[in-house]
Each structure stands twice: as structure tokens, then as C-alpha cells.
Design a protein around this motif. Structure first.
Motif, PDB file in Angstrom:
ATOM      1  N   PRO A 122     117.804 -48.388  28.757  1.00 20.16           N
ATOM      2  CA  PRO A 122     116.831 -48.900  27.779  1.00 20.16           C
ATOM      3  C   PRO A 122     115.587 -49.438  28.471  1.00 20.16           C
ATOM      4  CG  PRO A 122     118.591 -50.489  28.100  1.00 20.16           C
ATOM      5  CD  PRO A 122     118.978 -49.275  28.896  1.00 20.16           C
ATOM      6  N   PRO A 123     114.509 -49.619  27.722  1.00 19.40           N
ATOM      7  CA  PRO A 123     113.277 -50.176  28.306  1.00 19.40           C
ATOM      8  C   PRO A 123     113.435 -51.655  28.645  1.00 19.40           C
ATOM      9  CG  PRO A 123     113.032 -49.908  25.943  1.00 19.40           C
ATOM     10  CD  PRO A 123     114.335 -49.269  26.306  1.00 19.40           C
ATOM     11  N   GLN A 124     112.599 -52.110  29.565  1.00 24.98           N
ATOM     12  CA  GLN A 124     112.543 -53.528  29.904  1.00 24.98           C
ATOM     13  C   GLN A 124     111.792 -54.281  28.801  1.00 24.98           C
ATOM     14  OE1 GLN A 124     111.491 -54.393  34.114  1.00 24.98           O
ATOM     15  NE2 GLN A 124     111.216 -52.184  34.334  1.00 24.98           N
ATOM     16  N   ASP A 125     112.252 -55.488  28.519  1.00 20.54           N
ATOM     17  CA  ASP A 125     111.592 -56.339  27.521  1.00 20.54           C
ATOM     18  C   ASP A 125     111.404 -57.731  28.098  1.00 20.54           C
ATOM     19  OD1 ASP A 125     111.273 -54.741  25.077  1.00 20.54           O
ATOM     20  OD2 ASP A 125     113.458 -54.617  25.123  1.00 20.54           O
ATOM     21  N   ALA A 126     110.388 -58.403  27.616  1.00 21.67           N
ATOM     22  CA  ALA A 126     110.146 -59.786  28.044  1.00 21.67           C
ATOM     23  C   ALA A 126     109.316 -60.502  26.999  1.00 21.67           C
ATOM     24  CB  ALA A 126     109.430 -59.820  29.394  1.00 21.67           C
ATOM     25  N   TYR A 127     109.468 -61.812  26.981  1.00 25.81           N
ATOM     26  CA  TYR A 127     108.521 -62.632  26.243  1.00 25.81           C
ATOM     27  C   TYR A 127     108.153 -63.815  27.122  1.00 25.81           C
ATOM     28  CZ  TYR A 127     111.978 -66.262  25.132  1.00 25.81           C
ATOM     29  OH  TYR A 127     112.905 -67.279  25.221  1.00 25.81           O
ATOM     30  N   GLN A 128     106.961 -64.309  26.909  1.00 20.89           N
ATOM     31  CA  GLN A 128     106.461 -65.413  27.728  1.00 20.89           C
ATOM     32  C   GLN A 128     105.703 -66.399  26.843  1.00 20.89           C
ATOM     33  OE1 GLN A 128     103.667 -66.161  31.730  1.00 20.89           O
ATOM     34  NE2 GLN A 128     104.197 -64.106  31.073  1.00 20.89           N
ATOM     35  N   VAL A 129     105.997 -67.677  27.046  1.00 18.15           N
ATOM     36  CA  VAL A 129     105.293 -68.762  26.364  1.00 18.15           C
ATOM     37  C   VAL A 129     104.537 -69.560  27.417  1.00 18.15           C
ATOM     38  CG1 VAL A 129     105.520 -70.802  24.914  1.00 18.15           C
ATOM     39  CG2 VAL A 129     107.068 -68.874  24.593  1.00 18.15           C
ATOM     40  N   THR A 130     103.265 -69.827  27.155  1.00 23.66           N
ATOM     41  CA  THR A 130     102.415 -70.501  28.130  1.00 23.66           C
ATOM     42  C   THR A 130     101.619 -71.600  27.444  1.00 23.66           C
ATOM     43  OG1 THR A 130     102.140 -68.342  29.196  1.00 23.66           O
ATOM     44  CG2 THR A 130     100.759 -70.132  29.994  1.00 23.66           C
ATOM     45  N   GLY A 131     101.439 -72.708  28.125  1.00 23.64           N
ATOM     46  CA  GLY A 131     100.601 -73.793  27.635  1.00 23.64           C
ATOM     47  C   GLY A 131      99.881 -74.453  28.786  1.00 23.64           C
ATOM     48  N   GLY A 132      98.725 -75.057  28.514  1.00 28.82           N
ATOM     49  CA  GLY A 132      98.018 -75.675  29.621  1.00 28.82           C
ATOM     50  C   GLY A 132      96.768 -76.414  29.206  1.00 28.82           C
ATOM     51  N   SER A 182      92.546 -76.194  36.252  1.00 32.86           N
ATOM     52  CA  SER A 182      93.471 -75.741  35.212  1.00 32.86           C
ATOM     53  C   SER A 182      94.889 -76.142  35.590  1.00 32.86           C
ATOM     54  CB  SER A 182      93.379 -74.225  35.016  1.00 32.86           C
ATOM     55  OG  SER A 182      93.856 -73.537  36.156  1.00 32.86           O
ATOM     56  N   LEU A 183      95.665 -76.480  34.571  1.00 30.73           N
ATOM     57  CA  LEU A 183      97.077 -76.825  34.732  1.00 30.73           C
ATOM     58  C   LEU A 183      97.838 -76.064  33.664  1.00 30.73           C
ATOM     59  CD1 LEU A 183      99.242 -78.640  36.142  1.00 30.73           C
ATOM     60  CD2 LEU A 183      98.845 -80.299  34.312  1.00 30.73           C
ATOM     61  N   GLU A 184      98.816 -75.235  34.087  1.00 26.78           N
ATOM     62  CA  GLU A 184      99.547 -74.393  33.149  1.00 26.78           C
ATOM     63  C   GLU A 184     101.048 -74.482  33.393  1.00 26.78           C
ATOM     64  OE1 GLU A 184      96.137 -70.876  32.787  1.00 26.78           O
ATOM     65  OE2 GLU A 184      98.229 -70.364  33.277  1.00 26.78           O
ATOM     66  N   GLY A 185     101.792 -74.405  32.323  1.00 26.16           N
ATOM     67  CA  GLY A 185     103.239 -74.290  32.395  1.00 26.16           C
ATOM     68  C   GLY A 185     103.680 -73.059  31.627  1.00 26.16           C
ATOM     69  N   TYR A 186     104.737 -72.404  32.075  1.00 28.23           N
ATOM     70  CA  TYR A 186     105.177 -71.170  31.421  1.00 28.23           C
ATOM     71  C   TYR A 186     106.699 -71.075  31.431  1.00 28.23           C
ATOM     72  CZ  TYR A 186     106.155 -69.423  36.111  1.00 28.23           C
ATOM     73  OH  TYR A 186     106.673 -69.273  37.381  1.00 28.23           O
ATOM     74  N   TYR A 187     107.203 -70.271  30.498  1.00 27.85           N
ATOM     75  CA  TYR A 187     108.623 -69.919  30.454  1.00 27.85           C
ATOM     76  C   TYR A 187     108.704 -68.453  30.078  1.00 27.85           C
ATOM     77  CZ  TYR A 187     113.557 -69.744  29.264  1.00 27.85           C
ATOM     78  OH  TYR A 187     114.887 -69.409  29.221  1.00 27.85           O
ATOM     79  N   LYS A 188     109.491 -67.671  30.847  1.00 26.87           N
ATOM     80  CA  LYS A 188     109.571 -66.225  30.622  1.00 26.87           C
ATOM     81  C   LYS A 188     111.018 -65.768  30.710  1.00 26.87           C
ATOM     82  CE  LYS A 188     107.840 -63.427  33.789  1.00 26.87           C
ATOM     83  NZ  LYS A 188     106.883 -62.626  34.558  1.00 26.87           N
ATOM     84  N   GLU A 189     111.401 -64.891  29.787  1.00 24.42           N
ATOM     85  CA  GLU A 189     112.707 -64.250  29.838  1.00 24.42           C
ATOM     86  C   GLU A 189     112.531 -62.739  29.849  1.00 24.42           C
ATOM     87  OE1 GLU A 189     115.549 -65.465  26.962  1.00 24.42           O
ATOM     88  OE2 GLU A 189     115.733 -67.501  27.772  1.00 24.42           O
ATOM     89  N   MET A 190     113.386 -62.047  30.629  1.00 25.50           N
ATOM     90  CA  MET A 190     113.288 -60.598  30.795  1.00 25.50           C
ATOM     91  C   MET A 190     114.672 -59.973  30.613  1.00 25.50           C
ATOM     92  SD  MET A 190     110.880 -60.735  34.208  1.00 25.50           S
ATOM     93  CE  MET A 190     111.763 -62.165  34.848  1.00 25.50           C
ATOM     94  N   ASP A 191     114.699 -58.794  30.008  1.00 22.89           N
ATOM     95  CA  ASP A 191     115.952 -58.064  29.765  1.00 22.89           C
ATOM     96  C   ASP A 191     115.823 -56.631  30.275  1.00 22.89           C
ATOM     97  OD1 ASP A 191     117.363 -60.133  28.428  1.00 22.89           O
ATOM     98  OD2 ASP A 191     116.202 -59.730  26.621  1.00 22.89           O
ATOM     99  N   ASN A 192     117.003 -56.057  30.623  1.00 25.20           N
ATOM    100  CA  ASN A 192     117.115 -54.647  31.011  1.00 25.20           C
ATOM    101  C   ASN A 192     116.344 -54.304  32.279  1.00 25.20           C
ATOM    102  OD1 ASN A 192     118.664 -54.144  28.639  1.00 25.20           O
ATOM    103  ND2 ASN A 192     116.766 -53.952  27.458  1.00 25.20           N
ATOM    104  N   LEU A 193     116.278 -55.268  33.206  1.00 21.38           N
ATOM    105  CA  LEU A 193     115.766 -54.953  34.533  1.00 21.38           C
ATOM    106  C   LEU A 193     116.831 -54.131  35.267  1.00 21.38           C
ATOM    107  CD1 LEU A 193     114.414 -58.499  35.491  1.00 21.38           C
ATOM    108  CD2 LEU A 193     113.397 -56.800  33.972  1.00 21.38           C
ATOM    109  N   LEU A 194     116.413 -53.359  36.265  1.00 17.73           N
ATOM    110  CA  LEU A 194     117.353 -52.505  36.985  1.00 17.73           C
ATOM    111  C   LEU A 194     117.451 -52.896  38.455  1.00 17.73           C
ATOM    112  CD1 LEU A 194     116.730 -48.855  35.710  1.00 17.73           C
ATOM    113  CD2 LEU A 194     118.371 -50.545  34.899  1.00 17.73           C
ATOM    114  N   GLU A 195     118.671 -52.909  38.964  1.00 13.75           N
ATOM    115  CA  GLU A 195     118.928 -53.046  40.389  1.00 13.75           C
ATOM    116  C   GLU A 195     120.054 -52.111  40.776  1.00 13.75           C
ATOM    117  OE1 GLU A 195     119.461 -56.807  42.209  1.00 13.75           O
ATOM    118  OE2 GLU A 195     117.860 -57.801  41.057  1.00 13.75           O
ATOM    119  N   TYR A 196     120.079 -51.720  42.059  1.00 14.19           N
ATOM    120  CA  TYR A 196     121.196 -50.906  42.530  1.00 14.19           C
ATOM    121  C   TYR A 196     122.481 -51.727  42.523  1.00 14.19           C
ATOM    122  CZ  TYR A 196     118.313 -47.002  44.148  1.00 14.19           C
ATOM    123  OH  TYR A 196     117.474 -45.912  44.207  1.00 14.19           O
ATOM    124  N   LYS A 197     123.577 -51.055  42.184  1.00 12.17           N
ATOM    125  CA  LYS A 197     124.872 -51.711  42.257  1.00 12.17           C
ATOM    126  C   LYS A 197     125.234 -51.975  43.709  1.00 12.17           C
ATOM    127  CE  LYS A 197     126.648 -49.348  38.113  1.00 12.17           C
ATOM    128  NZ  LYS A 197     127.661 -48.393  37.607  1.00 12.17           N
TER     129      LYS A 197
END
Length: 854
Positions: free
Chosen positions: A627-637, A649-664
Motif C-alpha cells: 500500500p502507499p505511504q501515509d502521514a499526517y502532521q500537526v504544526t504550531g509556532g 521562529s519557534l515551532e513544535g510538530y507531531y507527525k505519524e507515518m504508516d506503510n513505510l518499507l524496510e528490508y526484513k
């Protein structure tokens, strides 16, 4: 009760003319309204009906004459512009005129291009400001702007970093085309305020930075080669990976999650010299923007960042050139007008180590060669005031070759051994674009682009025999090659619409036809040949977007958009709707707070087994099983701009990612007989952190300070026993200080100091002998240990002399000036003397380069 009187009054008949014969005598003086009403009632017996809110009884009226007819006196007391009065049967009704909402004032458009007065080069992101309206717009990627303003006289300010600000007064009575040519600041040494377009406080964009190419070009770099990618690694939120390498990681994402656009065309590999140098030649570049979060809807296809790079268009005024000679490579850039409507730019760079080393290697019966080259070219032509066409191209290649010949002789035969090994990789992109101004409010850009990345590994071994006794065996031939690549053909259309001075709308679509070749292996052994190919994978990717950037009042800005994309394979189609929003609320003229949310989807994956970013890493698509990779990110600053030259500038962020690939674990990725889809596992990722940036854009001292506090994690059921672990490039603390000291017009001193937490590594913890007397080594959890902290100081000095037709510059530099032994990797030595050996690459490396502009 008064309302009843008013109603009865309107229902009755009235005759105004009859009342004009009443004469009213008044001394010439000032009267209050209430006194005049009393005098009129006494002399004429007329009474007044009026809402108290419509008449100001204390208002003063002057009577320049002594005698008035009633109607004339009423007109003096209640002017027709504000009131109306009616007379009927000795009653006078007075009421205030209702303010009818006027139709919106007639509006006209002002549009045009902002350019450099000396070269005619478009200035991207220049700020056009209208102080009376407290609003403004910025130029797009082609230097175009448009604004809709009410009729009247307006003051127009135009600013861009490093240029003198222009003010212009304009009487707007019709649509106006205004092309503005800005003059570069004559000196960078004085502490003057340089208005560089929209400040961080003014724009709704968050986590976006415009990279100042001139400022970055002065900073010291490895072996004297100016490198855009290494400059980007200094920014907060960006990690540089291993020392010396030019790949970069943004907010816990991988290198494949960075969308790198050159003139709107994606580049899939940006590295020369196995990653020590990037493909970008600063002399060929006009504008660079980096977005780490808060992505606007027009960008898509990646999860972590967008690096949007525009080539120079070519000097429209005169022929110019820049030439550089360094320790690694030499480069030359030429640009100029072809005629009044056409200009060009061409830039080339090549290393020459292979030429210098060849005579020595041949004397040793070996030939080891390596070289790379870059070629940029761009031509633009103005068909009319409304139409422009552009053609741009880039070609870059690396080639490593190893040839070894040997002859051995014995009593029976002479044996000749020839060995040939080669590794080649490269990029080719091209773009044809047509700009059309439909009217003063609508601008369009249509184009077709092509992008290709490939790599090829080959080796051949030939053994021939010459029989002394006349018995000659057949030659022995062994060869194989492994290649991979990706080809894209894309059609795109982008539109900018400017309905109001405080509103900008962008929309467009793109269609890309991908062809992936993950692996193709050809082998030959004696007289037989075998070809094992992974079948090419084709896919159609589409994307459409709409975004609206609008100012609501004097304090609040918002950018809202939707990005819709799909990825069609023969077996399956994926689709994704990605909302984007970013907001800016100004707490004052120098301080603002920002927030953003963005959802991203990525249909491509990069399979890598190293942290270096070798060209042998595989680009593969989303498939029926992947499947494709998905992510969402929330940022404030927060953004604070005490003056146009200084920003915080001062920024804070939170990010989540799904369906990334790595070799077994334990997978042999080079096994051509195994489908690559069976060698990978899905991984989840999350990251969060805080970033601080302080920058000074101009003056005798310029530069920036960046600090990042961040966490990055990965999790997969097939890795680390299903438990969450630190990402390899999780770096808790990252600090960068970059400074240019313009001592005079002849000397510029520059320095860079970086400090970062060591990378997360997996190390052996226990070794023991099993019952079969075999040595067993047990490893720690993934990322359980840290390498030593990384830090270094780079210094450089530029000696500048103005020449009659240009400038001459000598640049002297020292990389890692206090010879810090920073770790690149650790080797574990097993056995009785078990332990670790640290390997470092660079310690105190001097450099020198020569640059000449003409």
C-alpha cells in the motif's frame, strides 16, 4: 407614539408650495436646533414630528439672513445630504436619510512582473504591498503578481531581500500593467533595513524557508565545493545523516520522503561521489524554497518535505559568466540575451580526478577511474506580453570503472587475465512550459516534463590462453550486469487567480506515467547467457488541487486547500484525499502565532540497506500487495520579526507515518530470484519535536542559529520483536551556527559550527560458544545505543577583488578545523579480544578554490 404620527402623516395629503409664503424673522446669529424649532412654532404655528435619534437638538446653525421662508430655513437646518422633511397641515416631518448600502466601489486590477534590473531575472516571492489597504501579494514562481484594488490613488511598495525597496504612487482608473525592475543593494556592509518580501509574521506559511543562495555560498564546505544540500542540513528540523554525505532527513522521515523539484520536475537521485557531493551547482540556481510541514495543496507525492528549486532564466541585459576551479571539480556558467525576446543559461561542472590519476595507475597495470559531470541549460522566449515559453534540461552522470590486466606464464602456456568492473548512475530531466496571462487576474502555466534515473552495475572477466605446445584451451568468459531505473512522463497545468488584493487562489492538475524497473540481471558464462528480469511496472498517477490563501481583516490569514491523488496499476487503483490548512494570527505588527495541519500520501518507496544513499537503492512503486505511504502532521509556532533584517521562529510538530518499507532481518536484497515484495515489511513511524531558528539576513554580520530537540521512532511486527525502536537518524539535540562576517568589500570571513547527539545504533551485547563450539554473538535491541556526540568547526576566508569586467575571488577553507574524530560507523571485533573500533572519515581538511565572474 411617534411612529403612529409618522404613519398618519404619510397617509395624509400635503402641499409644500403653500407653505413657502410664511415669513420667519431671525436675528443674524447662531442658534441651536431646539431654539429654532421653538421660534418656527411660535411664528408659524407649525409643529414638528421627528424621532429623537434622527435630530441633534443641540446642533448649532448660523443664520446669515434676517428673513426666511419656511422651506428655505428647513433646508438650512436639515441639509438634503443628511435629512429630508415634508410639510402637511401645519405639521413638519423630519427624518434622517437612511444610508443605502452602496454597491461595491468600482475595482481595477494591477498586474505585472518583478525582475532584477541588471539581469532581467524573475524575482520569486517578491512582496508587493499596499499600505493604505494594509494588504499585499507576492510574486509566483515566474515573478508574476496581480491584485484587485478599488479605484483611486494607491501607494505601492515592492521589496525583495538584497534589493532596494521601491515605492510608487499610482492613480488607478483602469486595469494597469506594471512591470517592476528592482535594483540590488549597493553594499551589504551597512546596517540598513533590507525589506525582503513577506516576513514570517505576515505569511500564513509555517515550516517554510526561502534559502538565500548568496548567503549559503559563502559558508565553508568540504573540499571547497559549495553544496546546496549540505547548507540545508544546517537548518533546524533537518538531519544530515552520516558525515560528509549530502542526503538529508526531515522531521524523522526517510530520504525518499523528500520531494526534490528542479524547475518543477522531480529528481530521484541528487548525489555525486557516492553521496559526498550533491548534483546542484549554485551558479545555475535562481530560487530555493524548503517546506518541512504545513504543506500547501499544490504539493503532493511525498511525506516529509518539499525542496522546490528554480534554475536561472538567463541574463536578459548582457552576457555574463562565472567560472570556478576547485580541488574536486571545475565549473562554468554562461548566460545572456539571444535577442530582445530570448535569453539563455548554460552551466557545466566536471571532476578531473580520473584524468590526473590515469598516468600513475597505468604504470601499475591498473586503471581505476571515477568522474562525474553536471550540465544545466535553460532558454526562455517571450512570444508576447501575455505569453512566455521556457525549455530547461539537466543531465548528470557518475561513472566508476576498475580495469585490471595480468599475464602469467608457465612451461605449458601463457595466461592473460582481463577484469572489467563498472558502476554508472545518473539523471536526465527536461521540461517545456508555456506561461499565459489570460487577464489581469488569471495566470496559467502548462507544461510537459520528463524525468529519468538509472543505475547499472557490470563486471566482466576474460581469461585467454596461448598454448606453448600448441594445445590452446577456449577462452573463459564471465560477465553479469544489474540495472534498475525509473522513467516519468508528466503533463501538468497550474493556475493562479487573484480575485481580491487579500486573496490568492491556486488550482491545477497533473498526470504522470511511471515506468519502474526494480531489477534486471543479465549473466554470461562461457558460451551460455541468461537474462533474469523483473518485469517493468507501469502506473498512472494523477493529482488535482485547490488552495485558497486569504486575509481576514488585519490580523488573521488562512490557507485552505485539498489535494486529491490517485495511483492506477493494472490490478488496482489507490486514491487519496488530503486536506491542508495553515493559519496565522498576528498578535501585533512584529509577532504572530501559527498552526497547520496536513495529510500526505506517497505512492513511491525507496528500498535501501545503507545509511549512505548509494545509487543502488531501489525505487519501487505501490503495488497490489504494497500500500502507499501515509502521514499526517500537526504544526504550531510563533514568529517574531523585530525588524526586516532579523527573524525568530519557534515551532513544535507531531507527525505519524504508516506503510513505510524496510528490508526484513536476514534478507539478501541482491537475490534476483526473490521478488522484492517478499523481502520487505511494513513499518509505522512517528516523530515530534521543537525547532528554533534565529536569522539575520543582511548587514556586516549575517547568518543564522538553529536548534532542534526531536524524537523519531519506528515500529514493525517483523522487527525488534514488534517493539518500538529509535529510528537510525533519531537525533535528540541538533545545533547549527552559521555566520558570515563581511569585514570589507575585499574580505569575507565565514564559519560553521555544528553539534549533535550521536546516532542510534544496534550493537552486540553478548558473545558465547554454543555446544558445537561455535561463536554466537547476541545483538541489542534496535537503536539501543548511541554513537559519541558529533561536532565540528569549519572556517573559510574569501579574498575579493573587483575587476574591470567582473570579480575575482580566492576562497581558503578548513573543514573540521580542530580535527575532531567524529564516528561514521563502529566495527565489532569478536573473539578473545572482543571490542569496537571507531572509523572516522575527515579530520582537518584544507581547501582552496578560485572563482572568476565576467
Amino acid at each position: 407614539m411617534k411612529n403612529v404620527y409618522v404613519l398618519l402623516f404619510f397617509l395624509s395629503a400635503f402641499d409644500i408650495k403653500a407653505q413657502d409664503h410664511f415669513g420667519i424673522r431671525l436675528p443674524q446669529q447662531e442658534y441651536r436646533i431646539r431654539n429654532l424649532l421653538k421660534i418656527i412654532n411660535e411664528q408659524t404655528q407649525h409643529s414638528f414630528i421627528y424621532p429623537s435619534s434622527d435630530v441633534d437638538e443641540e446642533q448649532i446653525v448660523s443664520t446669515p439672513e434676517e428673513r426666511y421662508e419656511l422651506t428655505r430655513l428647513l433646508n438650512l437646518m436639515f441639509p438634503s445630504q443628511t435629512h429630508e422633511h415634508q410639510i402637511s397641515e401645519k405639521k413638519v416631518l423630519v427624518k434622517k436619510k437612511k444610508r443605502v448600502k452602496q454597491a461595491s466601489k468600482e475595482r481595477f486590477s494591477i498586474s505585472g512582473y518583478v525582475t532584477d534590473s541588471a539581469s532581467g531575472e524573475s524575482l520569486i516571492g517578491a512582496h508587493i504591498f499596499f499600505p493604505e489597504l494594509n494588504s499585499g501579494v507576492v510574486t509566483n514562481a515566474y515573478g508574476f503578481f496581480s491584485a484587485s484594488l478599488p479605484a483611486g490613488t494607491h501607494t505601492i511598495g515592492v521589496g525583495y531581500l538584497g534589493y532596494e525597496r521601491l515605492k510608487h504612487s499610482l492613480e488607478l482608473r483602469e486595469d494597469v500593467k506594471l512591470n517592476v525592475a528592482l535594483v540590488q543593494s549597493t553594499s551589504n556592509l551597512e546596517e540598513v533595513l533590507v525589506h525582503g518580501g513577506q516576513s514570517l509574521v505576515e505569511t500564513s506559511q509555517i515550516s517554510g524557508l526561502k534559502i538565500p543562495i548568496r548567503q549559503m555560498s559563502n559558508l565553508p564546505v568540504l573540499l571547497g565545493e559549495t553544496d546546496l544540500m549540505k547548507s540545508i542540513q544546517l537548518l533546524p528540523g533537518v538531519s544530515g545523516g552520516l558525515e560528509g554525505f549530502s542526503n538529508f532527513y526531515v522531521r524523522g522521515g526517510g530520504p525518499d520522503q523528500n520531494l526534490i523539484l528542479l524547475d518543477g520536475v522531480p529528481l530521484y537521485n541528487t548525489q555525486h561521489l557516492f553521496g559526498f557531493l550533491s548534483t546542484f551547482n549554485n551558479d545555475a540556481l535562481n530560487n530555493v524554497d524548503l517546506y518541512k510541514g504545513g504543506f500547501t495543496a499544490r504539493y503532493g507525492g511525498r511525506l516529509s518535505s518539499v525542496l522546490d528549486i528554480q534554475m536561472k532564466e538567463g541574463n536578459r541585459q548582457e552576457f555574463r559568466g562565472d567560472a570556478t576551479v576547485g580541488l574536486l571539480a571545475s565549473a562554468i556558467t554562461l548566460e545572456g540575451p539571444i535577442n530582445e525576446q530570448t535569453s539563455f543559461m548554460v552551466s557545466g561542472r566536471r571532476t578531473y580526478w580520473d584524468v590526473l590519476a590515469r598516468p600513475i595507475l597505468r604504470s601499475l597495470n591498473q586503471d581505476i577511474g571515477y568522474h562525474f559531470y553536471d550540465l544545466y541549460a535553460k532558454i526562455n522566449h517571450s512570444l508576447s506580453d501575455r505569453d512566455k515559453i521556457y525549455f530547461s534540461t539537466y543531465l548528470g552522470n557518475d561513472k566508476l570503472s576498475l580495469m585490471n590486466d595480468a599475464i602469467s606464464e608457465n612451461s605449458s602456456q601463457v595466461v592473460s587475465n582481463e577484469e572489467r568492473n563498472a558502476l554508472k548512475w545518473g539523471n536526465f530531466i527536461s521540461a517545456f512550459r508555456w506561461n499565459h496571462t489570460y487577464n489581469s487576474k488569471l495566470f496559467g502555466n502548462m507544461g510537459i516534463t520528463y524525468s529519468r534515473f538509472y543505475y547499472d552495475i557490470s563486471n566482466a572477466y576474460v581469461r585467454t590462453f596461448e598454448g606453448v605446445a600448441g594445445n590452446t584451451p577456449e577462452p573463459e568468459i564471465y560477465s553479469n550486469s544489474l540495472n534498475s531505473g525509473i522513467d516519468d512522463v508528466a503533463f501538468k497545468a497550474d493556475f493562479d487567480y487573484f480575485p481580491l488584493p487579500n486573496q490568492s487562489i491556486k488550482f491545477g492538475s497533473m498526470l504522470t506515467y511511471h515506468t519502474f524497473t526494480p531489477k534486471a540481471l543479465s549473466t554470461a558464462n562461457f558460451n551460455s547467457a541468461i537474462s533474469l528480469f523483473t518485469e517493468p511496472i507501469t502506473a498512472l498517477e494523477t493529482a488535482s488541487y485547490f488552495e485558497d490563501d486569504i486575509k481576514l481583516g488585519n490580523r488573521f490569514d488562512i490557507n485552505m486547500g485539498l489535494h486529491f491523488s490517485s495511483f492506477s496499476l493494472p490490478e488496482k487503483t489507490y486514491s487519496s484525499l488530503q486536506p491542508r490548512v495553515s493559519m496565522n494570527y498576528r498578535l501585533g505588527p512584529k509577532l504572530s502565532t501559527k498552526m497547520a495541519y496536513a495529510k500526505m500520501t506517497q505512492f513511491l518507496h525507496l528500498l535501501t540497506t545503507t545509511t549512505v544513499g548509494l545509487p543502488s537503492d531501489l525505487w519501487v512503486p505501490t503495488t497490489e500487495n504494497i500500500p502507499p505511504q501515509d502521514a499526517y502532521q500537526v504544526t504550531g509556532g510563533l514568529a517574531y520579526t523585530p525588524n526586516p533584517n532579523v527573524e525568530f521562529s519557534l515551532e513544535g510538530y507531531y507527525k505519524e507515518m504508516d506503510n513505510l518499507l524496510e528490508y526484513k532481518e536476514g534478507i539478501n536484497y541482491a537475490d534476483i530470484n526473490t521478488d522484492w515484495q517478499e523481502t520487505v515489511t511494513a513499518v509505522e513511524g512517528r516523530s515530534y519535536g521543537v525547532e528554533f531558528l534565529a536569522q539575520k539576513k543582511a548587514g556586516k554580520l549575517d547568518g543564522f542559529l538553529g536548534y532542534t530537540l526531536a524524537w523519531a521512532f519506528r515500529k514493525s511486527p517483523d522487527l525488534n520483536l514488534g517493539k518500538e525502536y529509535f529510528y537510525r537518524f533519531d537525533r535528540r539535540h541538533d545545533l547549527s551556527l552559521a555566520v558570515n562576517f563581511n569585514k570589507s568589500k575585499k574580505i569575507v570571513y565565514s564559519g560553521v559550527w555544528v553539534l549533535g547527539t550521536g546516532q542510534a545504533v544496534t550493537l552486540p551485547e553478548v558473545q558465547y560458544l554454543n555446544p558445537d563450539n561455535q561463536l554466537i554473538v547476541a545483538f541489542s535491541k534496535r537503536g539501543a545505543y548511541r554513537m559519541p556526540a558529533y561536532h565540528r568547526l569549519d572556517l573559510s576566508a574569501s579574498l575579493i577583488r573587483e575587476k574591470k569586467n567582473g570579480e575575482r575571488r580566492w576562497i581558503f577553507g578548513i573543514y573540521n578545523s580542530y580535527a575532531r574524530r567524529n564516528p561514521v560507523f563502529l566495527e565489532y571485533l569478536s573473539g578473545e579480544n572482543a571490542g569496537f573500533v571507531q572509523y572516522s572519515l575527515f579530520q582537518l581538511i584544507p581547501s582552496i578554490s578560485y572563482r572568476r565572474s565576467f
